[in-house]
Design an enzyme around this catalytic site. Structure first.
Site: not given
Length: 263
Positions: A78, A81, A116, A182-183, A220, A224
């Site tokens: 990596c 580049c 990549c 919920c959020h 995650r 949920c």
């Protein structure tokens, strides 16, 4: 009214209420948006703040080694580049998911790393949730710590942000719940003893004490979705990337925290 009609009437009222909630749900005002960090106990916040105590830093160190290791038929690293990640990768993660012209849709940071690898290193993709992919993602995202999230502003992303918002608002599964219930509607309350946060993905990949390991945002989200007893999407599915994009655009202006620590 007969008992049977009473039951039908109650069910109808519940259906109307559910539809109204979905229709009129409003997003949290920008000034009231808070990182999940602010909902954590002092002990958990202290672990995140101390790089010598934060378990996620073990993946960051592994990611740094991978960043400088040659891979694939092209025998490129990596770093060949992109150079010094501390300079050249600063704020990059704060702009993901980002639009990929060749694919004609957004990709998240894990997908960009694998693209990549395929395009430039001629290497096989890394598996989702593998230590190597989590490590590289954490290392790249770590360079954006403190940078303000800025994804979701490009015109090409608008339909995908809208798709993600629709999924966030949609009730689904046997529990007939959406992310919004919920959020947006119940944040700062508790569910099974844990704080309900506003759902801003400022620190992924993060170390979750429940998992005893580092995990991606898609892990995650899948958890949920399973929790509301709905059919989950595969890792890398367009629906999950669109949802990631919406969540990141929703957190625009908030600082990156990777690797965060959560219960």
């Amino acid at each position: 009214m007969t008992p049977a009609r009473t039951i039908v009437f109650a069910a109808l009222l519940m259906a109307i209420d559910a539809s109204a909630s979905a229709l009129f749900a409003t997003e949290i005002p920008q000034a009231a948006r808070r990182s999940g960090f602010s909902f954590m106990t002092p002990d958990t916040r202290a672990i995140q703040d101390d790089d010598t105590a934060n378990p996620g830093m073990l993946w960051v160190l592994d990611g740094e080694a991978l960043w400088n290791s040659k891979a694939g038929a092209a025998a490129k690293a990596c770093a060949d580049c992109h150079g010094d990640a501390r300079a050249d990768m600063k704020s990059v993660a704060a702009r993901y998911p980002a639009f990929d012209k060749a694919l004609g849709r957004p990709v998240n940071l894990e997908q960009r790393i694998n693209l990549c690898r395929a395009r430039n290193q001629q290497a096989a993709p890394l598996s989702y949730e593998s230590r190597e992919l989590l490590a590289l993602t954490a290392f790249v995202a770590r360079q954006s710590r403190g940078s303000a999230i800025e994804t979701g502003t490009a015109p090409q992303l608008e339909p995908f942000v809208a798709n993600g918002r629709e999924l966030f608002m949609r009730r689904q599964g046997q529990l007939n719940l959406g992310c919004v219930n919920c959020h947006d509607d119940n944040w700062d309350k508790r569910l099974a003893g844990s704080a309900i946060t506003q759902g801003h993905p400022t620190g992924y990949p993060l170390y979750r004490l429940e998992w005893q390991t580092l995990g991606s945002l898609q892990r995650r989200l899948r958890s949920c979705i399973s929790g509301i007893r709905a059919q989950t999407y595969d890792y890398g599915a367009p629906e999950l990337v669109d949802l990631e994009l919406y969540l990141m655009s929703r957190a625009r202006g908030m600082p990156m925290e990777t690797p965060a620590v959560r219960p």
